[in-house]
Design a protein around this motif. Structure first.
Motif, mmCIF file in Angstrom:
data_model
loop_
_atom_site.group_PDB
_atom_site.id
_atom_site.type_symbol
_atom_site.label_atom_id
_atom_site.label_comp_id
_atom_site.label_asym_id
_atom_site.label_seq_id
_atom_site.Cartn_x
_atom_site.Cartn_y
_atom_site.Cartn_z
ATOM 1 N N GLY A 65 -0.646 1.411 1.751
ATOM 2 C CA GLY A 65 -0.492 0.180 0.988
ATOM 3 C C GLY A 65 0.790 -0.583 1.262
ATOM 4 O O GLY A 65 1.132 -1.524 0.542
ATOM 5 N N ILE A 66 1.505 -0.219 2.321
ATOM 6 C CA ILE A 66 2.735 -0.924 2.683
ATOM 7 C C ILE A 66 2.383 -2.185 3.466
ATOM 8 O O ILE A 66 1.517 -2.158 4.354
ATOM 9 N N THR A 67 3.064 -3.290 3.157
ATOM 10 C CA THR A 67 2.813 -4.562 3.824
ATOM 11 C C THR A 67 4.073 -5.040 4.546
ATOM 12 O O THR A 67 5.166 -4.500 4.350
ATOM 13 N N ALA A 68 3.900 -6.083 5.341
ATOM 14 C CA ALA A 68 5.039 -6.672 6.052
ATOM 15 C C ALA A 68 6.110 -7.145 5.070
ATOM 16 O O ALA A 68 7.312 -7.028 5.337
ATOM 17 N N ASP A 69 5.696 -7.661 3.926
ATOM 18 C CA ASP A 69 6.661 -8.142 2.932
ATOM 19 C C ASP A 69 7.556 -7.011 2.415
ATOM 20 O O ASP A 69 8.729 -7.238 2.086
ATOM 21 N N ASP A 70 7.010 -5.795 2.353
ATOM 22 C CA ASP A 70 7.792 -4.666 1.848
ATOM 23 C C ASP A 70 8.969 -4.330 2.761
ATOM 24 O O ASP A 70 9.967 -3.757 2.310
ATOM 25 N N LEU A 71 8.874 -4.689 4.038
ATOM 26 C CA LEU A 71 9.963 -4.397 4.967
ATOM 27 C C LEU A 71 11.175 -5.288 4.716
ATOM 28 O O LEU A 71 12.269 -5.001 5.194
ATOM 29 N N MET A 72 10.991 -6.367 3.956
ATOM 30 C CA MET A 72 12.095 -7.263 3.637
ATOM 31 C C MET A 72 12.901 -6.789 2.435
ATOM 32 O O MET A 72 13.939 -7.352 2.103
ATOM 33 N N ASP A 73 12.415 -5.744 1.770
ATOM 34 C CA ASP A 73 13.093 -5.210 0.584
ATOM 35 C C ASP A 73 13.060 -3.691 0.688
ATOM 36 O O ASP A 73 12.083 -3.047 0.291
ATOM 37 N N PHE A 74 14.124 -3.095 1.232
ATOM 38 C CA PHE A 74 14.129 -1.660 1.517
ATOM 39 C C PHE A 74 13.990 -0.828 0.247
ATOM 40 O O PHE A 74 13.317 0.206 0.244
ATOM 41 N N GLU A 75 14.585 -1.271 -0.840
ATOM 42 C CA GLU A 75 14.466 -0.530 -2.100
ATOM 43 C C GLU A 75 13.019 -0.490 -2.567
ATOM 44 O O GLU A 75 12.519 0.546 -3.020
ATOM 45 N N ARG A 76 12.331 -1.617 -2.448
ATOM 46 C CA ARG A 76 10.915 -1.662 -2.841
ATOM 47 C C ARG A 76 10.080 -0.790 -1.909
ATOM 48 O O ARG A 76 9.167 -0.073 -2.349
ATOM 49 N N PHE A 77 10.379 -0.852 -0.620
ATOM 50 C CA PHE A 77 9.681 -0.008 0.348
ATOM 51 C C PHE A 77 9.794 1.454 -0.053
ATOM 52 O O PHE A 77 8.800 2.185 -0.110
ATOM 53 N N CYS A 78 11.014 1.914 -0.337
ATOM 54 C CA CYS A 78 11.233 3.309 -0.706
ATOM 55 C C CYS A 78 10.463 3.673 -1.974
ATOM 56 O O CYS A 78 9.825 4.736 -2.052
ATOM 57 N N SER A 79 10.492 2.794 -2.956
ATOM 58 C CA SER A 79 9.799 3.070 -4.216
ATOM 59 C C SER A 79 8.298 3.227 -4.010
ATOM 60 O O SER A 79 7.670 4.152 -4.558
ATOM 61 N N LYS A 80 7.710 2.361 -3.203
ATOM 62 C CA LYS A 80 6.271 2.429 -2.962
ATOM 63 C C LYS A 80 5.898 3.687 -2.176
ATOM 64 O O LYS A 80 4.903 4.356 -2.476
ATOM 65 N N VAL A 81 6.701 4.013 -1.175
ATOM 66 C CA VAL A 81 6.408 5.185 -0.357
ATOM 67 C C VAL A 81 6.585 6.467 -1.163
ATOM 68 O O VAL A 81 5.773 7.397 -1.067
ATOM 69 N N ILE A 82 7.634 6.529 -1.980
ATOM 70 C CA ILE A 82 7.861 7.710 -2.810
ATOM 71 C C ILE A 82 6.681 7.929 -3.760
ATOM 72 O O ILE A 82 6.183 9.056 -3.911
ATOM 73 N N ALA A 83 6.221 6.856 -4.393
ATOM 74 C CA ALA A 83 5.086 6.972 -5.314
ATOM 75 C C ALA A 83 3.842 7.462 -4.587
ATOM 76 O O ALA A 83 3.080 8.294 -5.103
ATOM 77 N N LYS A 84 3.634 6.976 -3.374
ATOM 78 C CA LYS A 84 2.457 7.377 -2.603
ATOM 79 C C LYS A 84 2.544 8.842 -2.199
ATOM 80 O O LYS A 84 1.563 9.590 -2.309
ATOM 81 N N ILE A 85 3.709 9.270 -1.735
ATOM 82 C CA ILE A 85 3.879 10.665 -1.336
ATOM 83 C C ILE A 85 3.669 11.600 -2.525
ATOM 84 O O ILE A 85 2.999 12.634 -2.416
ATOM 85 N N MET A 86 4.204 11.224 -3.678
ATOM 86 C CA MET A 86 4.046 12.052 -4.871
ATOM 87 C C MET A 86 2.578 12.182 -5.266
ATOM 88 O O MET A 86 2.144 13.229 -5.763
ATOM 89 N N SER A 87 1.802 11.132 -5.030
ATOM 90 C CA SER A 87 0.386 11.171 -5.398
ATOM 91 C C SER A 87 -0.455 11.963 -4.399
ATOM 92 O O SER A 87 -1.531 12.448 -4.743
ATOM 93 N N LEU A 88 0.036 12.108 -3.173
ATOM 94 C CA LEU A 88 -0.744 12.755 -2.119
ATOM 95 C C LEU A 88 -0.346 14.197 -1.840
ATOM 96 O O LEU A 88 -1.132 14.950 -1.252
#
Length: 250
Positions: free
Chosen positions: A111-134
């Motif tokens: 679920g990561i998009t190109a826009d997420d690469l412009m905000d590293f903190e948001r990128f980390c938050s989304k990836v962490i949530a995904k890893i925790m769920s998987l």
């Protein structure tokens, strides 16, 4: 490489993810020129989310490396990535790695998009949530203990000592390593020990400090995994060794 050319940020994982994740990081080429780089084996595998002035958003999985590889940072490239520890292969991806192989993943991966690469903190938050769920729990304690010893010793402990410490036969451990990671335990430890020498080499200490048999062995291993001698590596001409260039200053 001048700081105005290269932006680099690294974040370590929380304790909840420390068994699976080595780090989250962002690398940006802030110029309009392509940068030739050499990627060195470092004992990790990575998922890269990338975008540049010349390439569309894409996601790649890079397996463990066993040799230096030529690459390039595209003009105005932004890469947000997750560097994983080996337990993530079994307990997150559930798919064995192929040594020295790069695979393209779906553009909507996690679920990561190109826009997420412009905000590293948001990128980390989304990836962490995904890893925790998987993530698949619980982790086998024998495997957890094995990797704790491997990482804490920076690959310097003999296979037999690791085997005895976790009460798991070396034959079974090597079968596990080859099945999931495409490499033997000894070969993996050699890469970690080499990677651990980066700091000393960057400081100009061109002699073994991490249980290498002798100076000749140290030089041989550095040349095997870097393609150059320790002396050439410490010069890092044109900042082409990208992991070396991004080591934190002391």
């Amino acid at each position: 490489m001048p700081e105005t050319d290269l932006a680099y940020t690294l974040v370590k994982p929380t304790p909840a993810l420390a068994d699976l994740v080595e780090s989250f990081w962002m690398l940006a080429n802030q110029t309009q020129d392509e940068k030739e780089v050499v990627v060195l084996p470092d004992g990790r595998f990575d998922i890269f989310f990338s975008l540049s002035a010349t390439e569309p958003f894409h996601v790649t999985l890079s397996g463990l490396g066993s040799e230096p590889s030529q690459s390039a940072l595209a003009p105005e490239a932004v890469i947000c990535a997750v560097s994983f520890k080996l337990l993530a292969v079994e307990y997150l991806l559930e798919t064995p790695l192929v040594l020295d192989k790069i695979d393209y993943l779906p553009a909507n991966f996690w679920g990561i998009t190109a826009d997420d690469l412009m905000d590293f903190e948001r990128f980390c938050s989304k990836v962490i949530a995904k890893i925790m769920s998987l993530r698949k729990d619980p982790i086998d304690e024998r495997k957890r203990n094995l990797f704790d010893l491997i990482y804490s010793s920076q690959g310097s402990l003999p296979v037999q000592q690791l085997s005895e410490a976790v009460q798991w036969s070396s034959r079974q451990i090597n079968r596990y390593f080859n099945q999931w990671f495409g490499i033997s335990l000894k070969a993996y430890c050699n890469i970690l020990r080499y990677r651990a020498s980066f700091d000393q080499i960057k400081e100009g200490k061109l002699f073994p400090e991490l249980n290498f048999a002798d100076q000749a062995h140290f030089i041989k291993d550095v040349k095997k995994y870097s393609g150059v001698t320790p002396k050439e590596l410490t010069k890092n001409k044109d900042d082409r060794f990208i992991q070396f260039s991004t080591l934190p200053k002391k």
